[in-house]
Design a protein around this motif. Structure first.
Motif, PDB file in Angstrom:
ATOM      1  N   ARG A  13       0.832  -1.208   0.000  1.00  0.00           N
ATOM      2  CA  ARG A  13       0.000   0.000   0.000  1.00  0.00           C
ATOM      3  C   ARG A  13       0.869   1.261   0.000  1.00  0.00           C
ATOM      4  O   ARG A  13       0.624   2.203  -0.745  1.00  0.00           O
ATOM      5  CB  ARG A  13      -0.915  -0.024   1.228  1.00  0.00           C
ATOM      6  N   VAL A  14       1.916   1.279   0.808  1.00  0.00           N
ATOM      7  CA  VAL A  14       2.808   2.428   0.893  1.00  0.00           C
ATOM      8  C   VAL A  14       3.588   2.583  -0.413  1.00  0.00           C
ATOM      9  O   VAL A  14       3.739   3.695  -0.935  1.00  0.00           O
ATOM     10  CB  VAL A  14       3.768   2.285   2.095  1.00  0.00           C
ATOM     11  N   LEU A  15       4.072   1.486  -0.976  1.00  0.00           N
ATOM     12  CA  LEU A  15       4.812   1.534  -2.226  1.00  0.00           C
ATOM     13  C   LEU A  15       3.947   2.082  -3.360  1.00  0.00           C
ATOM     14  O   LEU A  15       4.378   2.943  -4.130  1.00  0.00           O
ATOM     15  CB  LEU A  15       5.337   0.147  -2.584  1.00  0.00           C
ATOM     16  N   LYS A  16       2.709   1.615  -3.451  1.00  0.00           N
ATOM     17  CA  LYS A  16       1.811   2.106  -4.507  1.00  0.00           C
ATOM     18  C   LYS A  16       1.552   3.601  -4.360  1.00  0.00           C
ATOM     19  O   LYS A  16       1.581   4.341  -5.340  1.00  0.00           O
ATOM     20  CB  LYS A  16       0.497   1.337  -4.486  1.00  0.00           C
ATOM     21  N   ARG A  17       1.299   4.052  -3.141  1.00  0.00           N
ATOM     22  CA  ARG A  17       1.042   5.475  -2.927  1.00  0.00           C
ATOM     23  C   ARG A  17       2.278   6.307  -3.252  1.00  0.00           C
ATOM     24  O   ARG A  17       2.171   7.402  -3.810  1.00  0.00           O
ATOM     25  CB  ARG A  17       0.569   5.727  -1.504  1.00  0.00           C
ATOM     26  N   ALA A  18       3.453   5.797  -2.940  1.00  0.00           N
ATOM     27  CA  ALA A  18       4.691   6.506  -3.257  1.00  0.00           C
ATOM     28  C   ALA A  18       4.888   6.617  -4.760  1.00  0.00           C
ATOM     29  O   ALA A  18       5.505   7.559  -5.252  1.00  0.00           O
ATOM     30  CB  ALA A  18       5.881   5.787  -2.621  1.00  0.00           C
ATOM     31  N   PRO A 121       2.072   3.140 -13.101  1.00  0.00           N
ATOM     32  CA  PRO A 121       3.227   4.022 -13.253  1.00  0.00           C
ATOM     33  C   PRO A 121       3.204   5.131 -12.197  1.00  0.00           C
ATOM     34  O   PRO A 121       2.171   5.448 -11.629  1.00  0.00           O
ATOM     35  CB  PRO A 121       3.036   4.605 -14.656  1.00  0.00           C
ATOM     36  N   CYS A 122       4.358   5.726 -11.937  1.00  0.00           N
ATOM     37  CA  CYS A 122       4.429   6.831 -10.986  1.00  0.00           C
ATOM     38  C   CYS A 122       3.841   8.092 -11.610  1.00  0.00           C
ATOM     39  O   CYS A 122       3.717   8.210 -12.829  1.00  0.00           O
ATOM     40  CB  CYS A 122       5.867   7.066 -10.555  1.00  0.00           C
ATOM     41  N   TRP A 123       3.490   9.033 -10.766  1.00  0.00           N
ATOM     42  CA  TRP A 123       2.883  10.276 -11.238  1.00  0.00           C
ATOM     43  C   TRP A 123       3.825  11.034 -12.169  1.00  0.00           C
ATOM     44  O   TRP A 123       3.400  11.614 -13.166  1.00  0.00           O
ATOM     45  CB  TRP A 123       2.486  11.160 -10.062  1.00  0.00           C
ATOM     46  N   ASN A 124       5.122  11.046 -11.877  1.00  0.00           N
ATOM     47  CA  ASN A 124       6.059  11.794 -12.717  1.00  0.00           C
ATOM     48  C   ASN A 124       6.072  11.272 -14.151  1.00  0.00           C
ATOM     49  O   ASN A 124       6.163  12.051 -15.096  1.00  0.00           O
ATOM     50  CB  ASN A 124       7.465  11.752 -12.115  1.00  0.00           C
ATOM     51  N   CYS A 125       5.974   9.959 -14.328  1.00  0.00           N
ATOM     52  CA  CYS A 125       5.938   9.382 -15.684  1.00  0.00           C
ATOM     53  C   CYS A 125       4.652   9.775 -16.402  1.00  0.00           C
ATOM     54  O   CYS A 125       4.667  10.103 -17.585  1.00  0.00           O
ATOM     55  CB  CYS A 125       6.033   7.864 -15.624  1.00  0.00           C
ATOM     56  N   VAL A 126       3.544   9.732 -15.696  1.00  0.00           N
ATOM     57  CA  VAL A 126       2.246  10.102 -16.298  1.00  0.00           C
ATOM     58  C   VAL A 126       2.264  11.580 -16.651  1.00  0.00           C
ATOM     59  O   VAL A 126       1.894  11.973 -17.767  1.00  0.00           O
ATOM     60  CB  VAL A 126       1.084   9.772 -15.330  1.00  0.00           C
ATOM     61  N   ASP A 127       2.715  12.420 -15.727  1.00  0.00           N
ATOM     62  CA  ASP A 127       2.731  13.865 -15.938  1.00  0.00           C
ATOM     63  C   ASP A 127       3.628  14.260 -17.101  1.00  0.00           C
ATOM     64  O   ASP A 127       3.311  15.162 -17.878  1.00  0.00           O
ATOM     65  CB  ASP A 127       3.198  14.544 -14.658  1.00  0.00           C
ATOM     66  N   ALA A 128       4.758  13.557 -17.270  1.00  0.00           N
ATOM     67  CA  ALA A 128       5.684  13.857 -18.360  1.00  0.00           C
ATOM     68  C   ALA A 128       5.265  13.222 -19.670  1.00  0.00           C
ATOM     69  O   ALA A 128       5.881  13.477 -20.709  1.00  0.00           O
ATOM     70  CB  ALA A 128       7.093  13.390 -17.985  1.00  0.00           C
ATOM     71  N   GLY A 129       4.210  12.400 -19.657  1.00  0.00           N
ATOM     72  CA  GLY A 129       3.736  11.769 -20.877  1.00  0.00           C
ATOM     73  C   GLY A 129       4.501  10.523 -21.281  1.00  0.00           C
ATOM     74  O   GLY A 129       4.334  10.004 -22.385  1.00  0.00           O
ATOM     75  N   ARG A 130       5.358  10.003 -20.398  1.00  0.00           N
ATOM     76  CA  ARG A 130       6.129   8.796 -20.722  1.00  0.00           C
ATOM     77  C   ARG A 130       5.298   7.528 -20.596  1.00  0.00           C
ATOM     78  O   ARG A 130       5.579   6.545 -21.246  1.00  0.00           O
ATOM     79  CB  ARG A 130       7.360   8.691 -19.820  1.00  0.00           C
ATOM     80  N   ARG A 131       4.279   7.541 -19.717  1.00  0.00           N
ATOM     81  CA  ARG A 131       3.424   6.373 -19.508  1.00  0.00           C
ATOM     82  C   ARG A 131       1.993   6.845 -19.295  1.00  0.00           C
ATOM     83  O   ARG A 131       1.758   7.966 -18.885  1.00  0.00           O
ATOM     84  CB  ARG A 131       3.913   5.580 -18.288  1.00  0.00           C
TER      85      ARG A 131
END
Length: 135
Positions: A13-18, A121-131
């Motif tokens: 749960r912690v890993l997914k939220r991170a 995927p992490c938020w940074n990847c989604v926000d940057a359009g990589r995933r």
């Protein structure tokens, strides 16, 4: 998986939220301010992660103080090795040491947390359009 993450062995749960929460990072004299932009009032969800010997040692959030497991803010730093490396380098410079003057281009680096989960995927990847979230 990074060696530090293996050592921490966070709950799923912690890993997914991170991974998926929209964290912003700011370097602070060798430590890292982690701000959770997922909330309506991000300033109320801003904490200092203390870095000791290259490891996120503690966090000022209530969850880190009340649990035996590392909080999501510490894990968010661990799964982003570039952020952690920059904090360590900053501490070396602040302590009067020096770092190598290697390549400073960080904008085109591949996301280092891709190894964690193909499904989320992490938020940074989604926000940057990589995933994409809908993959």
């Amino acid at each position: 998986m990074t060696p530090v993450l293996t050592k921490f062995d966070p709950p799923a749960r912690v890993l997914k939220r991170a991974q998926y929460e929209a964290f912003a990072f700011e370097l602070l004299d060798g430590d890292i301010r982690v701000r959770n932009e997922s909330y309506a009032d991000p300033a109320a969800h801003e904490y200092r992660v203390r870095i000791r010997d290259g490891v996120p040692d503690s966090c000022s959030c209530p969850a880190d103080a009340s649990s035996d497991s590392p909080c999501k803010h510490r894990i968010a730093v661990v799964i982003r090795p570039r952020v952690l490396d920059l904090a360590v380098q900053m501490r070396v410079v602040a302590d009067g040491g020096s770092t190598s003057s290697g390549d400073d281009e960080t904008t085109d680096l591949p996301c280092e947390c891709e190894q964690l989960s193909e499904a989320l995927p992490c938020w940074n990847c989604v926000d940057a359009g990589r995933r994409n979230l809908s993959e």
